[in-house]
Design an enzyme around this catalytic site. Structure first.
Site, mmCIF file in Angstrom:
data_model
loop_
_atom_site.group_PDB
_atom_site.id
_atom_site.type_symbol
_atom_site.label_atom_id
_atom_site.label_comp_id
_atom_site.label_asym_id
_atom_site.label_seq_id
_atom_site.Cartn_x
_atom_site.Cartn_y
_atom_site.Cartn_z
ATOM 1 C CB CYS B 30 -0.907 -0.054 1.222
ATOM 2 S SG CYS B 30 -1.511 1.521 1.797
ATOM 3 C CB CYS B 33 0.661 1.818 4.114
ATOM 4 S SG CYS B 33 -1.083 1.395 4.015
#
Lengths: 309, 105
Positions: B30, B33
């Protein structure tokens, strides 16, 4: 601290520009406010970057770009750039977050673009509880569920395809009856059994309850009819806005705010260059960003030669 | 330093914690993230002794994310005395996260 060149943004354009600058011996700072890679980090797979015949995952390509640059002595700074302004002695001063700053003889702006929002009721409220702008990040939470994708360009089509392999059903909602995205994606989507294409419709409201989003109401542009589509997620790909808030006012931009350059990536202020998605252009791809980055670095190096002369 | 947690030790490390706990729900693939990861680590050192910072990889643990209705990452949830006091989704600025922590401490 004074650098020969400051590169703003570590997406494909910025990483390439920094690579070319440092290899030519220029003292280079690369400033990034998130993780290196830029938008490729929110792309599942990249199928049109040469050298990867079986496609490459966005984050894997980002890691490769980053690892390549890590071989060289580039000053990597993390944080947002608040402003870039011409300073004394033909320098640029960059104000960074947390009261930091630096000076540079040349600046290459590779700040890219960010996903545009729909601006409809429910979009803020259900952000992170149904509303997403990153299918590769959040797609897995919708395994076996129904989702909507909004948009008609390459991003919307690619991500709808990606989601169709994970979720139960994808509703692809588009305001027109034709798509701007590549034919190859359109063909694949039409062939996918679990994709319903909803054209000439505009999302009006995202609805839900305490547990999150439950549906999206769309209005038909043909007859004004409202249809409520049951979906627990909505992935929004309706275009990009330039990340240009920190640039001096006098930098020329197109009506959408993207920076206008010549073919050598010179912006309207000497010593300021732009590369990648932030630039006013038609084709926004990893390939073109990388090309812009190299061209901008070459132009900046030539500018620095004259600067030092 | 943040502590990696899973479904199994969530109860002990987060719910029963004497200190407030910030949990970063993330995954390695991600992008956003990865963007916020270093910020979370910085906050972990800056608030050391006043706040416990944990990271839960949603690839390895799915029960706890489902329990808190997480449908997007990164999501950061702040727990105090075992209760959710605040949460943020997306790669927000450090100052936004710090403000959330300050409010709760």
């Amino acid at each position: 601290m004074l650098y020969d060149a400051a590169v703003i943004g570590a997406g494909p354009a910025g990483i390439t520009a920094a690579l070319y600058l440092v290899r030519a011996g220029a003292g280079t700072a690369l400033i990034e406010n998130s993780a290196p890679g830029g938008q490729i980090l929110s792309t599942a797979e990249i199928e049109n970057y040469p050298g990867f015949p079986h496609a490459v995952k966005g984050w894997e390509l980002a890691d490769l770009f980053d690892a390549h640059l890590a071989e060289y002595p580039v000053e990597r700074l993390r944080g947002g750039v608040l402003s870039v302004r011409p300073a004394e002695g033909r320098l640029f001063h960059l104000d960074l977050e947390e009261g930091k700053g630096l000076d540079a003889k040349a600046v290459i702006v590779c700040s890219g673009a960010q996903h545009r929002k729909l601006g409809i009721p429910g979009e803020e409220e259900f952000s992170g509880r149904g509303v997403s702008y990153c299918a590769v990040c959040d797609g897995n939470f919708y395994r076996g569920r129904d989702v909507a994708v909004v948009g008609g360009g390459n991003s919307a089509l690619e991500e709808a395809l990606y989601l169709s392999r994970i979720v139960r059903k994808v509703y692809l909602i588009h305001r027109r009856d034709t798509f701007r995205g590549a034919q190859i994606f359109q063909d694949k989507l039409r062939a996918a059994e679990n994709v319903e294409i909803v054209t000439e419709c505009v999302p009006e409201e995202i609805r839900g309850g305490a547990a999150g989003m439950e549906s999206v109401a769309v209005r038909s542009r043909r007859d004004g009819e409202i249809r409520v589509i049951a979906a627990e997620g909505i992935f929004i790909y309706v275009g990009m806005d330039p990340a240009n808030g920190f640039l001096p006012e006098e930098v020329r931009r197109d009506p959408a705010g993207f920076v206008i350059t010549d073919a050598e990536m010179n912006a309207s202020i000497p010593g300021l260059f732009a590369a990648g998605d932030i630039r006013s252009k038609h084709c926004r791809q990893v390939c073109t960003a990388v090309g812009d980055g190299a061209t901008a670095a070459a132009a900046a190096l030539s500018y620095l030669e004259h600067w030092n002369a | 330093m943040s502590v990696a947690i899973t479904d199994t030790d969530f109860e002990n490390v987060v719910i029963k914690s004497a200190l407030p706990v910030l949990v970063d729900f993330w995954a390695p693939w991600c992008g956003p993230c990865r963007g916020i990861g270093p910020i979370v680590e910085e906050l972990a050192s800056e608030y050391a002794g006043r706040l416990q910072v944990c990271k839960m990889n949603v690839d390895e643990s799915s029960k706890v994310p489902a329990m808190f209705g997480i449908r997007a990452i990164p999501t950061l949830i702040l727990f105090k005395d075992g209760e959710v006091v605040d949460q943020i989704t997306g790669a927000v600025a450090k100052s936004t996260l710090a403000a959330m922590i300050e409010k709760a401490l």
